[in-house]
Design a protein around this motif. Structure first.
Motif, PDB file in Angstrom:
ATOM      1  N   VAL C 290       0.700  -1.396  -0.442  1.00 41.32           N
ATOM      2  CA  VAL C 290      -0.149   0.065   0.379  1.00 41.32           C
ATOM      3  C   VAL C 290       0.651   1.178   0.237  1.00 41.32           C
ATOM      4  N   PHE C 291       1.868   1.299   0.883  1.00 39.37           N
ATOM      5  CA  PHE C 291       2.515   2.574   0.812  1.00 39.37           C
ATOM      6  C   PHE C 291       3.390   2.765   0.029  1.00 39.37           C
ATOM      7  N   PRO C 292       4.613   1.850  -0.348  1.00 39.21           N
ATOM      8  CA  PRO C 292       5.012   1.879  -1.929  1.00 39.21           C
ATOM      9  C   PRO C 292       4.042   2.032  -2.683  1.00 39.21           C
ATOM     10  N   GLY C 293       2.689   1.405  -2.910  1.00 35.09           N
ATOM     11  CA  GLY C 293       1.931   1.866  -4.269  1.00 35.09           C
ATOM     12  C   GLY C 293       1.652   3.708  -3.804  1.00 35.09           C
ATOM     13  N   LEU C 294       1.298   4.088  -3.127  1.00 33.37           N
ATOM     14  CA  LEU C 294       0.685   5.498  -2.910  1.00 33.37           C
ATOM     15  C   LEU C 294       1.859   5.918  -3.517  1.00 33.37           C
ATOM     16  N   ALA C 295       3.103   5.668  -2.775  1.00 31.14           N
ATOM     17  CA  ALA C 295       4.324   7.155  -2.886  1.00 31.14           C
ATOM     18  C   ALA C 295       4.642   7.158  -4.864  1.00 31.14           C
ATOM     19  N   LEU C 296       4.648   5.871  -5.390  1.00 28.61           N
ATOM     20  CA  LEU C 296       4.242   5.852  -6.328  1.00 28.61           C
ATOM     21  C   LEU C 296       3.240   6.703  -7.224  1.00 28.61           C
ATOM     22  N   LEU C 297       2.344   6.407  -6.755  1.00 29.33           N
ATOM     23  CA  LEU C 297       1.007   7.536  -7.199  1.00 29.33           C
ATOM     24  C   LEU C 297       1.755   8.700  -7.457  1.00 29.33           C
ATOM     25  N   LEU C 298       2.237   9.424  -5.779  1.00 27.39           N
ATOM     26  CA  LEU C 298       2.271  10.460  -5.721  1.00 27.39           C
ATOM     27  C   LEU C 298       3.549  11.060  -6.583  1.00 27.39           C
TER      28      LEU C 298
END
Lengths: 200, 313, 321
Positions: C290-298
């Motif tokens: 979840v966190f790495p995925g969100l960070a990528l999106l950001l």
């Protein structure tokens, strides 16, 4: 004095022949008005004279020589639609600089206001853009100037101002003026000779 | 007196009323105001690029230097100012009448059309009072009138949708369309063409047909004739005349005074964002009948007259 | 007192940020209407902003670019730390000590994500830049270089578009020995064709325009015309192409790494992190994905913001918005 001539020029778009074996000459002392019904090839003729397109047969000669390939063309064309002749991404001053240094008073005599210089073409009106196009064409010191229906989009006052300037400039600098116009009144006012393209 | 009531009431041939004047000879059938515009102001919010400079001859050279001094994030390059292009303009179109608005090109005539049609850029400020058929309008009601009650002939032939065939773009009843096409000597093949396949004159005629197609009561035509040869231009003008004679109204915005004088009832002379004079066409017969110096200057500038500047500008 | 002046007062009030003078303006308006003057209808007004749009756009551009650079730099610095594993801290859910949790080997996921983003930004930027430059050059040459050049380049473009590019990407990456350069060059060499087509069309259009004909007639050289007329005209398309390619490149990097043809597993990269997380998701370690995925999106969104803003600033048609 210089002479611009078309020698037995032929031009066609595909199967449609616009000019066949057409000869015509202009000298730099005269102001010639060209007219013809729409679609007869007035704009094509202007493009040929200013070296924008090449005739399929025959030659366009300036003082007996073909138009130069390199450097500024001594026959300058002023387009009917100034908005097409100006790069929409350049401010007016940049477009002007493209032609080189201007004579001191040309901008003033054309009625160009200093604040227009930093505007983009879309922020100016047709008449304002047309003045810039004229100034730009004059900056390369042409021997002939072709005005292709430059005043159809302009109001009466702008028209007077622009023609007034062009005529006096052409007289002062011995520049031949070739104007294309539908208007009988303008032909009578400005031209020293009137040529009907249909008679060629 | 209640303005609304007054506007829709019949009034006699007074030359001055509702803040504007016109000659008694104008078509003023029921005296009914179809469109009334009062104190219209249109302005633009512009980013100031450079401080104003003095002499035009030196202009280019000094400006070049200054441009370089202004950084990407400098305050100066991002200051906004309001520039007013139309300033307290009033005019009116009566039923059965063609009102021609003439004036210098680039003086904001197109903005006037846009303001009445309810077409606004994001950075414009438009305010004033507009009555249509005696009813005070706001932005949303103007939008609602557009196309149904008020038709627009735009200045630019680029206003046609480049991806739609002409027939579909005009829409409406095919019989009526055929009739209009015939009138403007457009062949029926044109319906199957895309805008880029049309010549300038053809596109202009298509725009005219589009405006006449529906059943509007007011046509606002913004420079409808450049690119048309004289015969077609005159034809278009006659159609406006017929349209107006049916008890409708036309606001004809043009720089072609000569053409406007052929059909219009009254002429509003537009200068510096306002109407300096609303006068009868007959007054354009001679300069001394015109009141404002600018109108006289326009008269003198016509190639048919003196083709010169006269009077102050 | 005219309406125009009323508005001018409100304007200056806005500029000075002075609420008192804004109030004064509305009081004046009220007085006028009380005196029986008919108040004009306001048909349209520019949106009122304390910061004007152009300034705001510049600010957004600058801030997004700064955040991206900061992430990339911090990531590089954190790279050695991100490799350290501490088995005593393994498999911890997000807490104050480890906000993004830890993985199976006890890597702190926050540090590993930032380091991974840094690698991804590097690959994405490099690949997108190289690819868009290839597209720019080929597109321009196709449009200006005569019929033969055009035919060759158009053929090559069609060929590249015909092959599914993940296959091509795997081949190039494998041939170049995988790793950072394999992935970056693989992505770079496979993503130019569609942008190339757009640029070719755009250059052709400019080439046929009247203003280029005028420039030629005024004696300007082809090089001058290319630099002053053609380049500025294709720049917006180029920028959009570049922006769209960046997330594409990052996601492809993640994809081929996930398939095992990309980066080595010990290197922290978003692709690696996401592919590793797959095997732990079923045991409930959601934080790994979840966190790495969100960070990528950001990061992708930030890049998009910066690009869009730059485009708005460069486009004179929207200069007054």
């Amino acid at each position: 004095m210089s002479v611009l001539e078309l020698q037995q020029v032929s031009f066609s778009y595909g199967a449609k022949t616009v000019f066949a074996n057409c000869s015509l000459s202009f000298d730099s002392h005269e102001r010639v008005a060209l007219y013809a019904p729409s679609g007869r090839g007035k704009t094509t003729l202007c493009r040929l004279l200013a070296g924008y397109s090449k005739p399929q047969a025959g030659q366009v000669l300036l003082d007996g020589q073909p138009l130069p390939q390199m450097g500024p063309c001594p026959v300058q064309l002023i387009w009917q639609h100034p908005e097409q002749a100006l790069d929409p991404l350049l401010r007016m001053q940049t477009s002007l600089q493209e032609a080189g240094p201007l004579e001191e008073d040309v901008l003033h005599r054309l009625g160009i206001k200093p604040e227009w210089l930093t505007r983009y073409p879309r922020e100016l009106s047709g008449g304002e853009m047309q003045r810039f196009c004229i100034a730009r064409a004059l900056a390369v010191h042409p021997q002939f100037l072709i005005a292709d229906e430059i005043s159809t989009m302009l109001d009466a006052l702008t028209q007077v101002q622009i023609w007034d300037f062009l005529c006096s400039y052409c007289d002062e600098h011995e520049v031949g003026l070739i104007l294309v116009t539908h208007s009988q009144a303008l032909q009578d006012r400005l031209a020293t000779r009137v040529v009907n393209l249909d008679s060629l | 007196m209640d303005t609304q009531q007054h506007l829709s009431s019949v009034h006699t041939h007074e030359e001055a009323h509702h803040g504007h004047t016109h000659a008694s000879v104008s078509h003023h059938a029921g005296g009914h105001h179809l469109l009334q515009v009062e104190n219209l102001c249109v302005g633009f919010q512009m980013y100031e690029t450079l401080p104003q400079q003095s002499s035009p001859a030196k202009g280019i050279a000094c400006k070049e230097k200054q441009t370089k001094r202004f950084g990407f994030f400098s305050r100066t390059t991002t200051r906004q100012t309001m520039q007013w292009v139309i300033d307290h303009l009033s005019l009116s179109v009566h039923t059965g009448e063609i009102l021609a608005v003439v004036g210098a090109s680039g003086s904001g005539k197109t903005l006037l059309a846009d303001a009445i049609m309810g077409l606004y850029d994001t950075n414009t400020c438009v305010e004033g009072v507009i009555y249509y058929d005696g009813v005070k309008q706001d932005a949303s009601s103007l939008t609602a009138l557009r196309g149904s009650e008020i038709a627009f002939v735009p200045q630019s032939v680029k206003s046609l949708d480049p991806l739609m065939k002409i027939g579909k773009q005009i829409g409406g009843d095919p019989a009526r369309r055929a009739e209009l096409f015939e009138r403007y000597s457009l062949s029926t093949d044109v319906e199957g063409l895309y805008p880029f396949e049309l010549s300038g004159g053809m596109a202009r005629r298509v725009l005219l047909c589009t405006a006449l197609m529906g059943n509007p009561r007011l046509i606002i035509a913004d420079e409808p004739t450049p690119g048309l040869d004289l015969e077609l231009a005159v034809q278009a003008m006659k159609d406006f005349r017929t349209f107006a004679d049916e008890g409708k109204g036309v606001l004809l915005i043009t720089h072609d005074i000569e053409l406007a004088l052929r059909v219009a009832d009254r002429v509003a002379v537009f200068k510096d964002g306002t109407v300096v004079e609303e006068t009868a066409v007959a007054n354009f017969a001679a300069p001394h009948l015109l009141n404002h110096p600018f109108s006289r200057a326009l008269w003198h500038a016509l190639p048919e007259h003196d083709f010169s500047f006269e009077g102050e500008l | 007192m005219s309406r125009k002046h009323l508005f001018a007062n409100e304007e200056s009030a806005l500029h000075e940020g002075n609420d008192a003078s804004l109030q004064a303006a509305s009081v004046q308006a009220a007085t006028l209407s009380a005196q029986g003057f008919e108040l004009p209808t306001v048909f349209h007004r520019p949106a009122v902003r304390r910061f004007n749009n152009r300034r705001q756009t510049k600010l957004i551009c600058l801030v997004s670019a700064a955040i991206l650079v900061a992430i990339a730099l911090i990531g590089v610095l954190l790279m050695p730390v991100a490799m350290e594993s501490d088995l005593s801290q393994a498999r911890q859910a997000p807490s104050f000590e480890h906000p993004f949790g830890t993985d199976n080997l006890g890597h702190d996921m926050l540090i590993r994500t930032v380091a991974g983003l840094s690698t991804s930004i590097g690959i994405g930027l490099f690949a997108a830049l190289v690819s868009s430059i290839i597209a720019l050059i080929l597109g321009t040459v196709a449009a200006l270089g005569g019929k033969k050049a055009d035919a060759c380049i158009t053929w090559l473009t069609d060929l590249m578009l015909g092959i599914p590019h993940i296959v091509f990407l795997l081949l190039i990456s494998y041939a170049l020995g995988k790793g950072f350069w394999g992935v970056a060059l693989g992505v770079a060499f496979t993503h130019w064709p569609s942008l190339c087509r757009v640029i070719r069309a755009e250059v052709l259009q400019v080439k046929q325009s009247s203003y280029v004909a005028v420039a030629r007639s005024l004696g300007r050289s082809p090089l001058y015309i290319a630099l002053h007329h053609v380049l500025p005209a294709v720049l917006p398309q180029y920028l959009v192409g570049l922006i769209l390619m960046f997330p594409h490149a990052i996601l492809h990097e993640a994809a081929i790494t996930f398939l095992g043809f990309g980066l080595p597993p010990e290197q922290p990269a978003i692709g690696i992190i996401l592919s590793e997380s797959m095997s732990y998701l079923s045991v409930g370690m959601w934080w790994l994905a979840v966190f790495p995925g969100l960070a990528l999106l950001l990061v992708v969104l930030l890049f998009d913001r910066a690009g869009q803003g730059l485009r708005r600033l460069l486009d004179p048609a929207r200069a007054q918005e």
